[in-house]
Design a protein around this motif. Structure first.
Motif, PDB file in Angstrom:
ATOM      1  N   GLU A 168       0.841  -1.038  -0.082  1.00 40.23           N
ATOM      2  CA  GLU A 168      -0.007  -0.069  -0.021  1.00 40.23           C
ATOM      3  C   GLU A 168       0.963   1.435  -0.156  1.00 40.23           C
ATOM      4  OE1 GLU A 168      -3.388   2.369   2.791  1.00 40.23           O
ATOM      5  OE2 GLU A 168      -3.098   0.087   3.273  1.00 40.23           O
ATOM      6  N   SER A 169       0.615   1.983  -0.795  1.00 43.72           N
ATOM      7  CA  SER A 169       1.593   3.227  -1.137  1.00 43.72           C
ATOM      8  C   SER A 169       1.309   4.334  -0.107  1.00 43.72           C
ATOM      9  CB  SER A 169       1.332   3.782  -2.568  1.00 43.72           C
ATOM     10  OG  SER A 169       1.906   2.775  -3.533  1.00 43.72           O
ATOM     11  N   PHE A 170       0.171   4.387   0.345  1.00 43.82           N
ATOM     12  CA  PHE A 170      -0.319   5.802   1.303  1.00 43.82           C
ATOM     13  C   PHE A 170      -1.009   5.414   2.436  1.00 43.82           C
ATOM     14  CE2 PHE A 170       0.348   7.204  -3.203  1.00 43.82           C
ATOM     15  CZ  PHE A 170       1.450   8.256  -2.854  1.00 43.82           C
ATOM     16  N   GLY A 171      -0.381   4.880   3.377  1.00 45.13           N
ATOM     17  CA  GLY A 171      -0.929   4.124   4.663  1.00 45.13           C
ATOM     18  C   GLY A 171      -1.052   5.662   5.564  1.00 45.13           C
ATOM     19  N   THR A 172      -2.241   5.603   6.031  1.00 48.00           N
ATOM     20  CA  THR A 172      -2.334   6.770   6.970  1.00 48.00           C
ATOM     21  C   THR A 172      -2.698   6.410   8.635  1.00 48.00           C
ATOM     22  OG1 THR A 172      -4.578   7.016   6.638  1.00 48.00           O
ATOM     23  CG2 THR A 172      -2.911   8.411   5.329  1.00 48.00           C
ATOM     24  N   VAL A 173      -2.892   4.923   8.665  1.00 46.86           N
ATOM     25  CA  VAL A 173      -3.216   4.546   9.879  1.00 46.86           C
ATOM     26  C   VAL A 173      -2.141   3.506  10.552  1.00 46.86           C
ATOM     27  CG1 VAL A 173      -5.782   4.944   9.807  1.00 46.86           C
ATOM     28  CG2 VAL A 173      -4.832   2.755   9.151  1.00 46.86           C
ATOM     29  N   ASP A 174      -1.135   3.317   9.958  1.00 45.33           N
ATOM     30  CA  ASP A 174       0.124   2.242  10.133  1.00 45.33           C
ATOM     31  C   ASP A 174       1.058   2.842  10.930  1.00 45.33           C
ATOM     32  OD1 ASP A 174      -1.468  -0.049   8.782  1.00 45.33           O
ATOM     33  OD2 ASP A 174      -1.536   1.761   7.024  1.00 45.33           O
ATOM     34  N   GLY A 175       0.994   3.818  11.615  1.00 44.97           N
ATOM     35  CA  GLY A 175       2.150   4.372  12.145  1.00 44.97           C
ATOM     36  C   GLY A 175       2.331   5.820  12.023  1.00 44.97           C
ATOM     37  N   PRO A 176       3.292   6.741  12.499  1.00 45.35           N
ATOM     38  CA  PRO A 176       3.369   8.058  12.433  1.00 45.35           C
ATOM     39  C   PRO A 176       3.508   8.609  11.112  1.00 45.35           C
ATOM     40  CG  PRO A 176       5.344   7.114  13.385  1.00 45.35           C
ATOM     41  CD  PRO A 176       4.394   6.265  13.042  1.00 45.35           C
ATOM     42  N   GLY A 177       2.776   9.530  10.431  1.00 42.76           N
ATOM     43  CA  GLY A 177       2.815  10.171   9.295  1.00 42.76           C
ATOM     44  C   GLY A 177       2.045   9.248   8.001  1.00 42.76           C
ATOM     45  N   THR A 178       2.555   9.613   6.801  1.00 40.36           N
ATOM     46  CA  THR A 178       1.906   8.793   5.788  1.00 40.36           C
ATOM     47  C   THR A 178       3.052   7.608   5.294  1.00 40.36           C
ATOM     48  OG1 THR A 178       1.019  10.821   4.537  1.00 40.36           O
ATOM     49  CG2 THR A 178       1.527   8.783   3.247  1.00 40.36           C
ATOM     50  N   ARG A 179       2.808   6.506   5.224  1.00 38.09           N
ATOM     51  CA  ARG A 179       3.458   5.389   5.306  1.00 38.09           C
ATOM     52  C   ARG A 179       3.415   4.511   4.167  1.00 38.09           C
ATOM     53  NH1 ARG A 179       6.112   5.765   9.901  1.00 38.09           N
ATOM     54  NH2 ARG A 179       7.055   3.949   9.844  1.00 38.09           N
ATOM     55  N   PHE A 180       4.687   3.714   3.573  1.00 40.46           N
ATOM     56  CA  PHE A 180       4.656   2.709   2.756  1.00 40.46           C
ATOM     57  C   PHE A 180       4.425   1.563   3.495  1.00 40.46           C
ATOM     58  CE2 PHE A 180       6.540  -0.768   0.106  1.00 40.46           C
ATOM     59  CZ  PHE A 180       6.108  -0.227  -1.108  1.00 40.46           C
ATOM     60  N   VAL A 181       3.298   0.789   3.295  1.00 40.82           N
ATOM     61  CA  VAL A 181       2.833  -0.357   4.012  1.00 40.82           C
ATOM     62  C   VAL A 181       2.965  -1.715   3.102  1.00 40.82           C
ATOM     63  CG1 VAL A 181       1.054  -1.446   5.363  1.00 40.82           C
ATOM     64  CG2 VAL A 181       1.214   1.299   5.171  1.00 40.82           C
ATOM     65  N   VAL A 182       3.872  -2.606   3.893  1.00 44.21           N
ATOM     66  CA  VAL A 182       3.954  -3.868   3.385  1.00 44.21           C
ATOM     67  C   VAL A 182       3.378  -5.098   4.229  1.00 44.21           C
ATOM     68  CG1 VAL A 182       5.831  -5.774   2.962  1.00 44.21           C
ATOM     69  CG2 VAL A 182       6.397  -3.372   2.919  1.00 44.21           C
ATOM     70  N   PHE A 183       2.190  -5.634   3.577  1.00 41.99           N
ATOM     71  CA  PHE A 183       1.328  -6.818   4.162  1.00 41.99           C
ATOM     72  C   PHE A 183       2.114  -7.892   3.811  1.00 41.99           C
ATOM     73  CE2 PHE A 183      -1.380  -3.057   3.676  1.00 41.99           C
ATOM     74  CZ  PHE A 183      -2.201  -3.193   4.557  1.00 41.99           C
ATOM     75  N   VAL A 184       2.584  -8.753   4.702  1.00 43.98           N
ATOM     76  CA  VAL A 184       3.004  -9.922   4.673  1.00 43.98           C
ATOM     77  C   VAL A 184       2.294 -11.161   4.675  1.00 43.98           C
ATOM     78  CG1 VAL A 184       5.392  -9.228   5.399  1.00 43.98           C
ATOM     79  CG2 VAL A 184       3.775 -10.254   6.894  1.00 43.98           C
ATOM     80  N   GLN A 185       2.601 -12.284   4.120  1.00 46.23           N
ATOM     81  CA  GLN A 185       1.357 -13.346   3.912  1.00 46.23           C
ATOM     82  C   GLN A 185       1.966 -14.448   5.097  1.00 46.23           C
ATOM     83  OE1 GLN A 185      -0.742 -13.529   1.619  1.00 46.23           O
ATOM     84  NE2 GLN A 185      -1.660 -15.604   2.646  1.00 46.23           N
ATOM     85  N   GLY A 186       0.930 -14.658   5.589  1.00 47.91           N
ATOM     86  CA  GLY A 186       1.152 -15.910   6.709  1.00 47.91           C
ATOM     87  C   GLY A 186       0.799 -15.335   8.257  1.00 47.91           C
ATOM     88  N   CYS A 187       0.094 -16.089   8.982  1.00 48.36           N
ATOM     89  CA  CYS A 187      -0.343 -15.773  10.179  1.00 48.36           C
ATOM     90  C   CYS A 187      -0.888 -17.022  11.331  1.00 48.36           C
ATOM     91  CB  CYS A 187      -1.368 -14.600  10.234  1.00 48.36           C
ATOM     92  SG  CYS A 187      -1.839 -14.318  11.983  1.00 48.36           S
ATOM     93  N   PRO A 188      -0.176 -17.108  12.220  1.00 49.64           N
ATOM     94  CA  PRO A 188      -0.623 -18.409  13.046  1.00 49.64           C
ATOM     95  C   PRO A 188      -1.907 -18.073  13.777  1.00 49.64           C
ATOM     96  CG  PRO A 188       1.147 -17.138  14.264  1.00 49.64           C
ATOM     97  CD  PRO A 188       0.990 -16.263  12.723  1.00 49.64           C
ATOM     98  N   LEU A 189      -2.292 -17.119  13.852  1.00 48.26           N
ATOM     99  CA  LEU A 189      -3.534 -16.734  14.727  1.00 48.26           C
ATOM    100  C   LEU A 189      -4.872 -16.773  13.636  1.00 48.26           C
ATOM    101  CD1 LEU A 189      -2.865 -13.532  16.924  1.00 48.26           C
ATOM    102  CD2 LEU A 189      -2.610 -15.883  17.544  1.00 48.26           C
ATOM    103  N   ARG A 190      -6.037 -17.047  14.505  1.00 48.30           N
ATOM    104  CA  ARG A 190      -7.413 -17.111  13.413  1.00 48.30           C
ATOM    105  C   ARG A 190      -8.227 -16.402  14.407  1.00 48.30           C
ATOM    106  NH1 ARG A 190      -4.084 -18.570  10.552  1.00 48.30           N
ATOM    107  NH2 ARG A 190      -4.077 -20.333   9.429  1.00 48.30           N
TER     108      ARG A 190
END
Length: 254
Positions: free
Chosen positions: A9-31
Motif C-alpha cells: 500500500e503506497s499511502f497508509g495513514t493508520v499504520d504508524g506516524p505520518g504517511t507510510r509505505f505499508v508492506v502486508f506479509v503473508q502468513g499468520c498463526p492466529l485465527r
C-alpha cells in the motif's frame, strides 16, 4: 532474503506516524474471529519479493513519506525475521523510519537463534505497534486460537530493549469491550516506559465479504459494528488504569 508478500500500500495513514509505505506479509498463526484479512492466513500464498524491489517502490513516492516511513504488517511480520532484517537494513541506511505491526504471538525466548535475530531486528526498528487482542489468557485463546502468554512477554521484551511501542486493541461488542478487562489491559501496559501511544479501534464488518469469497465461515456474521461514539469512554478506562499503575509503581519505588 525474499519475503512472502500479500500486498503493498503506497499511502497508509493508520499504520504508524505520518504517511507510510505499508508492506502486508503473508502468513499468520492466529485465527482471530474478527480478522478482516483472512486471505493473509496461509503461509503458502502471496508473492515472493526481494527487499531491494520493495524499497525501490518506496522510493518512487518517498517525497510523501517525509514524516512517515515503512510499516510491515500482515499477516504476522515476525514469522519472516530474515526478510525484515534485510528490508530494515536498507531502510536504516537511507534513514527511513521503520515500524512493525505485530501480534507478538511468535515471540519465543527459548529459541536462542531466533531470539538473536529478533535482537538484531529490534536494533533496526524504530517503532512496534503491538496488537493485544485480549488481556485475559483464556479469552485470548477463545478469540484467536492461542494464549496471550507470548504476547505479554513480548511487550516486556520491547520495554527491556527500549523499543518505542504503540498498543492497539480492537474493541468488539461482547468480546473485547468489557470494562474489567479494559482496565486490566491498561494496568498491564502502564508499567512500560516505552509506551508511546494507545489506539482503541472499533470493530467493523468490512471483512465479512472476504470470508464468503474464500468459503470460510465468518463466526461474527450476526454481530453489528462497534459504536464509534463509545470508543472515547472505553479508551478512558484504559488510560485511567495506566495512570493508576504508574502511581502504584511510584509508591512502590519510594
Amino acid at each position: 532474503m525474499q519475503g512472502r508478500i500479500h500486498s503493498l500500500e503506497s499511502f497508509g495513514t493508520v499504520d504508524g506516524p505520518g504517511t507510510r509505505f505499508v508492506v502486508f506479509v503473508q502468513g499468520c498463526p492466529l485465527r482471530c474471529v474478527y480478522c478482516h484479512n483472512p486471505d493473509t492466513w496461509s503461509v503458502e500464498g502471496g508473492t515472493l519479493m526481494d527487499p531491494e524491489e520493495i524499497f525501490e517502490q518506496y522510493e518512487r513516492n518517498k517525497a510523501f513519506y517525509k514524516t512517515g516511513g515503512i510499516t510491515v504488517t500482515g499477516g504476522e511480520p515476525l514469522m519472516q525475521l530474515d526478510f525484515l532484517i534485510d528490508l530494515f537494513t536498507i531502510a536504516k541506511r537511507k534513514e527511513v523510519h521503520t515500524c512493525i505491526d505485530t501480534s507478538g504471538i511468535t515471540f519465543n525466548p527459548q529459541q536462542p537463534v531466533w531470539l538473536k535475530k529478533l535482537d538484531h531486528l529490534m536494533e533496526l526498528t524504530d517503532l512496534v505497534m503491538l496488537d493485544i487482542k485480549h488481556i485475559d489468557p483464556e479469552k485470548h485463546l477463545e478469540l484467536t486460537g492461542k494464549s496471550n502468554e507470548r504476547v505479554l512477554a513480548f511487550a516486556e521484551y520491547l520495554n527491556e530493549k527500549k523499543v518505542d511501542m504503540w498498543i492497539r486493541h480492537v474493541v468488539v461488542p461482547g468480546l473485547t469491550d468489557d470494562d474489567k478487562y479494559l482496565y486490566e489491559l491498561g494496568y498491564f501496559i502502564g508499567q512500560f516506559s516505552n509506551l508511546k501511544a494507545l489506539d482503541l479501534l472499533p470493530y467493523h464488518t468490512m471483512g465479512a465479504a472476504k470470508y464468503q469469497k474464500l468459503g470460510i465461515e465468518y463466526r461474527l456474521a450476526d454481530l453489528p459494528a462497534m459504536d464509534k461514539e463509545k470508543i472515547p469512554e472505553k479508551k478512558q478506562i484504559v488510560i485511567d488504569a495506566i495512570k493508576k499503575r504508574r502511581q502504584d509503581d511510584m509508591e512502590t519505588d519510594k
